[in-house]
Design a protein around this motif. Structure first.
Motif, PDB file in Angstrom:
ATOM      1  N   SER A  97      47.621  62.470  92.706  1.00 35.47           N
ATOM      2  CA  SER A  97      47.356  61.241  93.453  1.00 35.47           C
ATOM      3  C   SER A  97      47.172  60.077  92.492  1.00 35.47           C
ATOM      4  CB  SER A  97      46.088  61.413  94.297  1.00 35.47           C
ATOM      5  OG  SER A  97      45.743  60.206  94.958  1.00 35.47           O
ATOM      6  N   PRO A  98      47.580  58.867  92.889  1.00 27.44           N
ATOM      7  CA  PRO A  98      47.302  57.697  92.045  1.00 27.44           C
ATOM      8  C   PRO A  98      45.794  57.473  91.952  1.00 27.44           C
ATOM      9  CG  PRO A  98      48.931  57.181  93.744  1.00 27.44           C
ATOM     10  CD  PRO A  98      48.336  58.501  94.104  1.00 27.44           C
ATOM     11  N   THR A  99      45.310  57.060  90.795  1.00 24.43           N
ATOM     12  CA  THR A  99      43.888  56.748  90.687  1.00 24.43           C
ATOM     13  C   THR A  99      43.558  55.454  91.432  1.00 24.43           C
ATOM     14  OG1 THR A  99      44.336  55.697  88.551  1.00 24.43           O
ATOM     15  CG2 THR A  99      43.512  57.964  88.511  1.00 24.43           C
ATOM     16  N   ASP A 100      44.518  54.552  91.527  1.00 23.03           N
ATOM     17  CA  ASP A 100      44.373  53.314  92.294  1.00 23.03           C
ATOM     18  C   ASP A 100      45.586  53.177  93.196  1.00 23.03           C
ATOM     19  OD1 ASP A 100      41.926  51.916  91.102  1.00 23.03           O
ATOM     20  OD2 ASP A 100      43.130  52.320  89.309  1.00 23.03           O
ATOM     21  N   ALA A 117      40.615  51.998  84.884  1.00 19.89           N
ATOM     22  CA  ALA A 117      39.763  51.551  83.785  1.00 19.89           C
ATOM     23  C   ALA A 117      38.595  52.510  83.594  1.00 19.89           C
ATOM     24  CB  ALA A 117      39.256  50.136  84.060  1.00 19.89           C
ATOM     25  N   TRP A 118      38.050  53.017  84.709  1.00 21.93           N
ATOM     26  CA  TRP A 118      36.923  53.949  84.616  1.00 21.93           C
ATOM     27  C   TRP A 118      37.357  55.253  83.949  1.00 21.93           C
ATOM     28  CZ3 TRP A 118      35.665  58.839  86.365  1.00 21.93           C
ATOM     29  CH2 TRP A 118      34.316  59.190  86.308  1.00 21.93           C
ATOM     30  N   TRP A 119      38.489  55.801  84.387  1.00 22.60           N
ATOM     31  CA  TRP A 119      38.955  57.067  83.816  1.00 22.60           C
ATOM     32  C   TRP A 119      39.329  56.918  82.342  1.00 22.60           C
ATOM     33  CZ3 TRP A 119      38.294  61.826  85.391  1.00 22.60           C
ATOM     34  CH2 TRP A 119      38.075  62.080  86.745  1.00 22.60           C
ATOM     35  N   SER A 120      39.791  55.750  81.956  1.00 23.76           N
ATOM     36  CA  SER A 120      40.178  55.549  80.554  1.00 23.76           C
ATOM     37  C   SER A 120      38.975  55.633  79.615  1.00 23.76           C
ATOM     38  CB  SER A 120      40.869  54.189  80.393  1.00 23.76           C
ATOM     39  OG  SER A 120      39.954  53.129  80.617  1.00 23.76           O
ATOM     40  N   GLN A 121      37.771  55.504  80.162  1.00 24.83           N
ATOM     41  CA  GLN A 121      36.561  55.581  79.346  1.00 24.83           C
ATOM     42  C   GLN A 121      35.920  56.970  79.375  1.00 24.83           C
ATOM     43  OE1 GLN A 121      33.795  52.470  80.358  1.00 24.83           O
ATOM     44  NE2 GLN A 121      35.267  50.822  79.997  1.00 24.83           N
ATOM     45  N   GLN A 122      36.513  57.893  80.143  1.00 22.48           N
ATOM     46  CA  GLN A 122      35.909  59.215  80.303  1.00 22.48           C
ATOM     47  C   GLN A 122      36.478  60.217  79.293  1.00 22.48           C
ATOM     48  OE1 GLN A 122      33.307  59.238  82.435  1.00 22.48           O
ATOM     49  NE2 GLN A 122      33.936  57.092  82.650  1.00 22.48           N
ATOM     50  N   ARG A 137      49.798  52.847  87.586  1.00 16.66           N
ATOM     51  CA  ARG A 137      49.926  53.125  86.153  1.00 16.66           C
ATOM     52  C   ARG A 137      49.285  54.449  85.743  1.00 16.66           C
ATOM     53  NH1 ARG A 137      48.854  47.345  85.946  1.00 16.66           N
ATOM     54  NH2 ARG A 137      46.625  47.833  85.894  1.00 16.66           N
ATOM     55  N   GLN A 138      48.605  55.090  86.699  1.00 18.90           N
ATOM     56  CA  GLN A 138      47.898  56.325  86.329  1.00 18.90           C
ATOM     57  C   GLN A 138      47.786  57.241  87.553  1.00 18.90           C
ATOM     58  OE1 GLN A 138      43.518  56.354  85.763  1.00 18.90           O
ATOM     59  NE2 GLN A 138      43.974  56.800  83.604  1.00 18.90           N
ATOM     60  N   MET A 167      32.774  55.114  92.628  1.00 19.28           N
ATOM     61  CA  MET A 167      32.915  53.960  93.518  1.00 19.28           C
ATOM     62  C   MET A 167      31.957  52.841  93.152  1.00 19.28           C
ATOM     63  SD  MET A 167      33.378  55.957  97.163  1.00 19.28           S
ATOM     64  CE  MET A 167      33.283  54.429  98.097  1.00 19.28           C
ATOM     65  N   ASN A 168      30.792  53.207  92.614  1.00 24.82           N
ATOM     66  CA  ASN A 168      29.788  52.196  92.257  1.00 24.82           C
ATOM     67  C   ASN A 168      30.014  51.586  90.877  1.00 24.82           C
ATOM     68  OD1 ASN A 168      28.498  52.624  94.686  1.00 24.82           O
ATOM     69  ND2 ASN A 168      26.996  54.056  93.852  1.00 24.82           N
ATOM     70  N   SER A 169      31.043  52.056  90.190  1.00 29.04           N
ATOM     71  CA  SER A 169      31.325  51.526  88.862  1.00 29.04           C
ATOM     72  C   SER A 169      31.649  50.037  88.934  1.00 29.04           C
ATOM     73  CB  SER A 169      32.510  52.285  88.248  1.00 29.04           C
ATOM     74  OG  SER A 169      32.980  51.633  87.089  1.00 29.04           O
ATOM     75  N   LYS A 170      31.199  49.311  87.937  1.00 25.78           N
ATOM     76  CA  LYS A 170      31.452  47.869  87.909  1.00 25.78           C
ATOM     77  C   LYS A 170      32.799  47.530  87.285  1.00 25.78           C
ATOM     78  CE  LYS A 170      26.529  46.667  87.759  1.00 25.78           C
ATOM     79  NZ  LYS A 170      25.450  45.962  87.012  1.00 25.78           N
ATOM     80  N   LEU A 171      33.501  48.555  86.824  1.00 24.51           N
ATOM     81  CA  LEU A 171      34.826  48.313  86.266  1.00 24.51           C
ATOM     82  C   LEU A 171      35.789  47.918  87.376  1.00 24.51           C
ATOM     83  CD1 LEU A 171      34.975  51.292  83.755  1.00 24.51           C
ATOM     84  CD2 LEU A 171      34.536  48.897  83.252  1.00 24.51           C
ATOM     85  N   LYS A 172      36.822  47.184  87.031  1.00 23.76           N
ATOM     86  CA  LYS A 172      37.704  46.594  88.039  1.00 23.76           C
ATOM     87  C   LYS A 172      38.621  47.598  88.713  1.00 23.76           C
ATOM     88  CE  LYS A 172      41.252  45.201  84.682  1.00 23.76           C
ATOM     89  NZ  LYS A 172      42.040  44.057  84.155  1.00 23.76           N
ATOM     90  N   SER A 173      38.786  48.782  88.114  1.00 18.81           N
ATOM     91  CA  SER A 173      39.695  49.763  88.707  1.00 18.81           C
ATOM     92  C   SER A 173      39.283  51.172  88.308  1.00 18.81           C
ATOM     93  CB  SER A 173      41.135  49.506  88.251  1.00 18.81           C
ATOM     94  OG  SER A 173      41.269  49.756  86.855  1.00 18.81           O
ATOM     95  N   ALA A 174      39.745  52.149  89.099  1.00 16.78           N
ATOM     96  CA  ALA A 174      39.503  53.548  88.758  1.00 16.78           C
ATOM     97  C   ALA A 174      40.222  53.906  87.460  1.00 16.78           C
ATOM     98  CB  ALA A 174      39.969  54.450  89.893  1.00 16.78           C
TER      99      ALA A 174
END
Length: 275
Positions: A120-123, A185-190, A129-130, A176-183
């Motif tokens: 599934s797309p992350t966004d 971006a969140w996954w790229s930091q994990q 893009r992911q 969902m509560n992450s302040k990052l602009k997209s999922a």
């Protein structure tokens, strides 16, 4: 009905390109002998079950499926669902079988299946893009057995190539509560051992195994389990999709022909979790 589910034990093993599920359901019939049409839901992406072609040539997602009643393997047939189940429009097929429940008896049903993880797309917004792998297990279909499910234990084990120990577990609400602009971006930091889950209870974690325990369960859609892991680029997703298409094309059972595809439109089969 008079049949209740006393307990449910589910073991899900997630490896690089395969998820294997072993389910044991313990039932008790506190009434007269009865025959119950029992089935197990199968996720599918059939575009249109109202057309003659897709309604008679059903293509399940399971690569393998085995069904046992009190330790004896039984036959099952693939049938279309009569409608979306509980708002879950991915359930279009059932692996169905008739089960005889003697009067005042206890019966154990076991279902074992394997399938490819979903993608599934992350966004959802363009451009995509992911992508990310998804594993799901449905609990809501247990709601129609008599009374609550007294106890459900679900064990989910990740292969070290999927999520190395120790697993970093994150709830979908945290994502969902992450302040990052997209999922994305969140996954790229994990880290590579991150698993994002959705469930009504928090699991315990031991190494690469998650354990969910639910008591006196009257399940709804919110109790269904889903796991997100292994984010990948568009190119990697394309390679995985080609691999999946090849596997599905060359499996032994490509489709199942049903001569009367709408036989269950008015009386759909009870699920393994339903009476």
């Amino acid at each position: 009905g008079t049949v209740s589910m006393e307990s449910e034990i589910v073991k899900i093993k997630i490896s690089e390109h395969l998820q294997e599920v072993d389910c044991t359901f313990n039932f008790e019939n506190k009434g007269p002998a009865c025959s119950v049409r029992v089935g197990f839901p199968d996720f599918t992406n059939i575009p249109n079950l109202t057309s003659e072609e897709t309604a008679t040539n059903l293509k399940p997602t399971f690569l393998s499926y085995h069904w046992y009643v009190d330790g004896k393997e039984s036959n099952s047939e693939l049938v279309p669902a009569d409608s979306d189940y509980g708002g879950n429009d991915d359930i279009k097929l059932w692996h169905a079988s008739n089960v005889q429940f003697p009067a005042n008896s206890k019966i154990t049903i076991r279902a074992c299946y394997s399938q490819l993880p979903d993608l599934s797309p992350t966004d959802m917004q363009e451009p995509i893009r992911q992508y990310i792998k998804v594993t799901r297990y449905i609990l809501q279909t247990a709601a129609s057995w008599k009374g609550p499910v007294k106890k459900a234990d679900i064990y989910v084990t990740f292969d070290k190539n999927v999520a190395p120990a120790p697993i970093k577990l994150v709830s979908a609400q945290q994502l969902m509560n992450s302040k990052l602009k997209s999922a994305e971006a969140w996954w790229s930091q994990q880290s590579a051992n991150t698993v994002c889950y959705s469930a009504s209870v928090q699991p315990s974690v031991a190494g690469q195994e998650l354990h969910f325990t639910l008591n006196n369960l009257r399940p709804t859609e919110k109790d269904d389990l889903s796991f997100l892991y292994q984010p990948m680029s568009v190119r990697q997703a394309k390679d995985y999709t080609q691999y999946a298409d090849n596997v599905l094309t060359h499996r032994k059972t490509k489709s199942v022909h049903v001569s009367t595809p709408w036989v269950f439109r008015k009386t759909k089969p009870n699920s393994t979790h339903e009476n």
